[in-house]
Design an enzyme around this catalytic site. Structure first.
Site, PDB file in Angstrom:
ATOM      1  N   GLN A 264      34.261  60.875 -26.716  1.00 14.83           N
ATOM      2  CA  GLN A 264      34.872  60.728 -25.101  1.00 14.83           C
ATOM      3  C   GLN A 264      33.318  60.849 -24.486  1.00 14.83           C
ATOM      4  O   GLN A 264      33.676  59.769 -23.807  1.00 14.83           O
ATOM      5  CB  GLN A 264      34.799  62.688 -24.174  1.00 14.83           C
ATOM      6  N   HIS A 267      33.491  56.576 -24.043  1.00 19.38           N
ATOM      7  CA  HIS A 267      34.604  56.018 -22.501  1.00 19.38           C
ATOM      8  C   HIS A 267      33.577  54.975 -21.768  1.00 19.38           C
ATOM      9  O   HIS A 267      33.784  54.502 -21.446  1.00 19.38           O
ATOM     10  CB  HIS A 267      35.430  57.385 -22.246  1.00 19.38           C
ATOM     11  N   GLU A 332      39.219  68.676 -18.640  1.00 15.83           N
ATOM     12  CA  GLU A 332      41.249  67.616 -18.933  1.00 15.83           C
ATOM     13  C   GLU A 332      41.290  67.921 -20.485  1.00 15.83           C
ATOM     14  O   GLU A 332      42.671  68.010 -21.139  1.00 15.83           O
ATOM     15  CB  GLU A 332      40.229  66.230 -19.054  1.00 15.83           C
ATOM     16  N   HIS A 333      40.156  68.124 -21.716  1.00 16.07           N
ATOM     17  CA  HIS A 333      40.706  68.121 -23.175  1.00 16.07           C
ATOM     18  C   HIS A 333      39.384  69.078 -23.874  1.00 16.07           C
ATOM     19  O   HIS A 333      38.639  69.771 -23.426  1.00 16.07           O
ATOM     20  CB  HIS A 333      40.004  67.524 -24.056  1.00 16.07           C
ATOM     21  N   ASP A 366      45.039  61.843 -28.004  1.00 18.96           N
ATOM     22  CA  ASP A 366      44.990  60.428 -27.713  1.00 18.96           C
ATOM     23  C   ASP A 366      46.028  59.453 -27.908  1.00 18.96           C
ATOM     24  O   ASP A 366      46.381  58.712 -27.351  1.00 18.96           O
ATOM     25  CB  ASP A 366      43.115  59.670 -28.194  1.00 18.96           C
ATOM     26  N   HIS A 425      70.720  73.271  17.276  1.00 17.16           N
ATOM     27  CA  HIS A 425      71.182  74.254  16.009  1.00 17.16           C
ATOM     28  C   HIS A 425      71.522  75.052  15.490  1.00 17.16           C
ATOM     29  O   HIS A 425      73.030  75.192  15.039  1.00 17.16           O
ATOM     30  CB  HIS A 425      69.868  74.451  15.480  1.00 17.16           C
TER      31      HIS A 425
END
Length: 438
Positions: A264, A267, A332-333, A366, A425
């Site tokens: 990670q 990235h 996230e992971h 991934d 109504h």
């Protein structure tokens, strides 16, 4: 040699909550200059269409053409890319696509209905979106896996048309991305990028058709543009930096864990890698592996910055406390690199994707595990989910009253409507009520 210093935290320290909050803090506020620039681009494309798209493409991508139609890549060109990339790449893309398609086919939601005691029919009709736009980063950051992960669920959902946009700075085209588009069944591809591509998809131009939803990753200009056009179109999410959290019992090879953290961190400098373990000696061994392996990495400088600024090694009392800290982070992971991941996963409430056991590297998710790699970041796993077929389907309520049902429930509606002072109504419902004398 690249140096790295990784923060150490302990759940037992008095200021742990404050330290953890500081570690997790990420400023996603949009730069004012970026915001103004994006708004200018969006307005220009909305009001000037193709001519604005051509001007911005020439300015930002150094790509000058006569008309936007010249920026469209033909299906024949996609097929050529598929047939000319190395065979190993084609086979890998096709293997990944098959697994992604198989997984997402299990997510398809069906329409349903039922009948109550009055013969009234109630239900839900599920229909796919008509047209979806897929943004794919271009240039050096070319991600064919993103094409598969975004386009395949849309096709499985039944989306009739997928319009892909991918920037090609100075005309540089990535054949693997085009091959992935061919495999995934993308219908049209334009070599457009940036906020101007998002604007073209959101508002439509003379050449680029307007879509119902825009998905796919991009830089800050793309993310800001997606945020701005939300409401005119749907979007997948506003994604922050990539994150990984590993919970380890201390029995996994420390080199494996260090490399999972690197996966990670490479990235970008804002990516976040965190390891939680009840074993302090293991945290030491992983830090030693980090120092040993870092010089061998191609993206060592990026990894070193990410690990120094945003990574942490966190000591906890036991795996139960590890789960508590993980739920606070909502990663996230999440890798559960422990002897019994099935037992531990019962305590996990918030995570985008959960990777079970020592052999399940997040990197497999991934690319080719099957589940989607488009995941909630920055703690949003507390309330949101991975991208899936359900993001490309919408639901309509079905309501069909029988005469008896209209009579019975009309009386209820009448009371409620008159209580709200909405007499039209009430009378609309009352027209369907049987008179007392019948």
């Amino acid at each position: 040699m690249t140096n790295v210093s990784v923060k150490r935290l302990s759940a037992a320290q008095a200021d742990f909550d404050t330290a953890l909050a500081k570690l997790l803090a990420w400023d996603d506020s949009v730069d004012h200059q970026v915001n103004e620039s994006v708004r200018h681009i969006l307005h220009a494309v909305k009001t000037q269409g193709d001519s604005a798209v051509l001007a911005f493409t020439a300015k930002f991508d150094q790509l000058e053409v006569e008309q936007v139609a010249d920026l469209e890549i033909s299906q024949a060109r996609l097929d050529t890319a598929l047939n000319t990339i190395p065979q190993a790449q084609r086979e890998a893309l096709e293997a990944a696509a098959a697994r992604i398609r198989d997984y997402h086919e299990r997510q398809v939601q069906a329409s349903w209905q039922y009948q109550d005691e009055d013969g009234t029919v109630l239900g839900q009709k599920v229909t796919p979106l008509d047209r979806v736009g897929l943004y794919v980063p271009g240039g050096k950051a070319a991600y064919p896996s993103s094409v598969l992960m975004n386009a395949i669920p849309a096709k499985v959902a039944g989306v009739a048309e997928i319009i892909m946009v991918v920037p090609t700075p100075a005309g540089v085209v990535n054949d693997m991305v085009l091959a992935a588009a061919a495999i995934a069944g993308v219908d049209r591809v334009f070599t457009l990028g940036g906020a101007q591509a998002v604007a073209a998809l959101a508002y439509g131009t003379e050449t680029v058709p307007a879509v119902d939803k825009i998905v796919g990753p991009g830089n800050i200009f793309v993310a800001t543009a997606k945020r701005e056009v939300f409401g005119t179109v749907g979007i997948d999410m506003i994604a922050g930096p990539s994150e990984i959290l590993v919970i380890c019992d201390g029995q996994t090879d420390p080199d494996w864990i260090a490399m999972d953290l690197f996966s990670q961190a490479e990235h970008d400098e804002q990516a976040q890698s965190i390891l939680i373990s009840p074993d302090a000696d293991f945290l030491d061994r992983v830090e030693a592996s980090i120092r040993k392996l870092l010089p061998t990495m191609e993206r060592a400088d990026i990894i070193a910055e990410s690990m120094s600024q945003r990574a942490a090694l966190i000591k906890v009392a036991d795996l139960a406390e590890a789960a508590q800290v993980s739920n606070r982070i909502a990663p996230e992971h999440l890798e559960l690199s422990v002897q019994d991941p099935e037992a531990l996963v019962e305590h996990i409430r918030h995570a985008g994707a959960i990777f079970m056991g020592r052999y399940t590297a997040e990197a497999l998710g991934d690319y080719c595990a099957g589940p989607n790699h488009v995941l909630p970041t920055s703690g949003t796993a507390r309330f949101s989910s991975p991208l899936g077929v359900y993001d490309f389907q919408k639901r309509s309520s079905i309501i069909g009253f029988s005469a008896a049902g209209a009579d019975r429930m009309g009386r209820v509606a009448s009371v409620l409507a008159r209580g709200e002072g909405l007499t039209a109504h009430a009378r609309s419902a009352e027209y369907r009520i049987k008179s007392q004398g019948e």
